[in-house]
Design a protein around this motif. Sequence first.
Motif, short mmCIF file in Angstrom:
data_model
loop_
_atom_site.label_atom_id
_atom_site.label_comp_id
_atom_site.label_asym_id
_atom_site.label_seq_id
_atom_site.Cartn_x
_atom_site.Cartn_y
_atom_site.Cartn_z
N GLN A 59 -3.23 -8.59 7.23
CA GLN A 59 -2.34 -7.44 7.09
C GLN A 59 -1.51 -7.26 8.36
N THR B 290 3.98 -4.32 4.39
CA THR B 290 2.83 -3.91 3.58
C THR B 290 2.83 -4.60 2.22
N GLN C 73 -11.33 -5.35 3.60
CA GLN C 73 -10.39 -4.71 2.70
C GLN C 73 -10.23 -3.27 3.15
N SER C 74 -8.98 -2.78 3.20
CA SER C 74 -8.94 -1.43 3.76
C SER C 74 -8.26 -0.33 2.98
N PHE C 75 -7.58 -0.59 1.92
CA PHE C 75 -7.08 0.62 1.29
C PHE C 75 -7.54 0.75 -0.14
N GLU C 76 -7.54 2.02 -0.57
CA GLU C 76 -8.33 2.34 -1.75
C GLU C 76 -7.81 1.74 -3.04
N ARG D 138 -6.99 6.83 5.34
CA ARG D 138 -7.07 5.60 4.55
C ARG D 138 -5.90 5.51 3.58
N THR D 139 -4.73 5.33 4.13
CA THR D 139 -3.55 5.20 3.27
C THR D 139 -2.91 3.86 3.56
N GLU D 140 -2.01 3.43 2.68
CA GLU D 140 -1.44 2.10 2.86
C GLU D 140 -0.67 1.99 4.16
N TRP E 38 -1.40 3.00 6.92
CA TRP E 38 -2.32 2.75 8.04
C TRP E 38 -3.17 1.50 7.82
N SER E 39 -2.94 0.81 6.72
CA SER E 39 -3.87 -0.22 6.31
C SER E 39 -4.06 -1.33 7.35
N ASP F 29 -7.50 -2.14 9.61
CA ASP F 29 -8.08 -3.48 9.76
C ASP F 29 -8.30 -3.83 11.23
#
Length: 348
Positions: free
Chosen positions: A194, A198, A217-220, A329-331, A333-334, A338
């Motif tokens: 990442q 994005t 893996q970091s976003f929901e 935890r939003t894209e 900031w993804s 990480d």
Amino acid sequence: MNQRDAPMNQHDAIQHAVKLLRQGKLVAIPTETVYGLAADAKNESAISKVFAVKGRPETNPLIIHLSDLAAISDWARDIPGEAYQLAESFWPGPLTLILERQPWVSPLITAHQNTVGIRIPNHPVTLELLREFGGGLAAPSANRYRRISPTQKTHVEKELGNEVDYILDGGPSTVGIESTIVYCGQPNILILRQGAITAAQIESLLGKKVILNTEHQSFENLNAENQHSQNQIRTPGQDEEHYAPQKPLYCFESHEFYSVIKKLNQEMKKNQMISVVSFQEKPREFLDQQGIWIKGSENPQEFAKQWYAILHELDKNETDMIVIEMPPRTEAWSALLDRIRRASRTMA
Ligand code: TXA
Ligand code: MG
């Protein structure tokens, strides 16, 4: 490195760097993501030196940097249309494409894989250097293996000292974290690392779903079925990359952050210090706490610019421990989530 004799103006500095690179020497180059440790991509002994200076295993391939889209076919073949779409939209910029390699690309660069990583960086000094040099530059980040990436000339000086022949100064990196690495596979586009570009940007350009093939893996919105890609393409370095300071670093969620600091403060021995990176100003109740309190930007692009400089700074002071507040935890900031997790000794 002999910076003393180095010419001062930018044009001369670039000419000097070109001369050294043609002699098989190593030059640290500024990019918008992080500084790179560059060698002539056609000179195997220069490339070997890159691995030696970094202390990096040869199983971890290097990215080739170019100045011009037309030159990618010198290094890669069977380039998918989607890769061209990405290149045309995001280059020069913080995107690395993993492509089928041409047969003559050195196996040192590719770590004996059939693919090669290519990027056109968006930095005026390095673009001019690449144009003057007229070829590809293999360049990993200019830090020692598993250490913090450099985003300023001084970081490279501190980290590599005399082992780099010259450092081309281009000021602080404006993006601040490494490029997004993408492989345009069938049927799926994979993100192998990442970065500033994005998944959503790539999805909206290509009109198809992108899979995060990264270790953490970091976003929901990443759904379970995508977690295990059947694809064999992977990024060897990512398993090992920790981008970590030497001081122990722990990250905690916002909701528990202050109570954790309070507890740590109570438990710390006399003369021990924790340094804090938070999205809030230091609250009054912690005014007597020793150690640095850094308020990070609440804007992810701004925070990315600060991130490695913060780690370099905290790593060199008297701190015994670094404690970081996790961002949302939003894209947006993804990529930073990480990097923070990789720098951390505990997984949040
Ligand atoms: O932003 C960046 O990409 C910076 C600047 C200097 O361009 N470079 C950089 O290089 O971060 P490095 O070597 O520190 O990280 C490159 C990552 C490694 O994890 C490596 O395994 C992966 O890219 N990589 C390189 N070539 C690859 C390939 N052919 N297939 C899969 N992964 C590859
Ligand atoms: Mg690196």
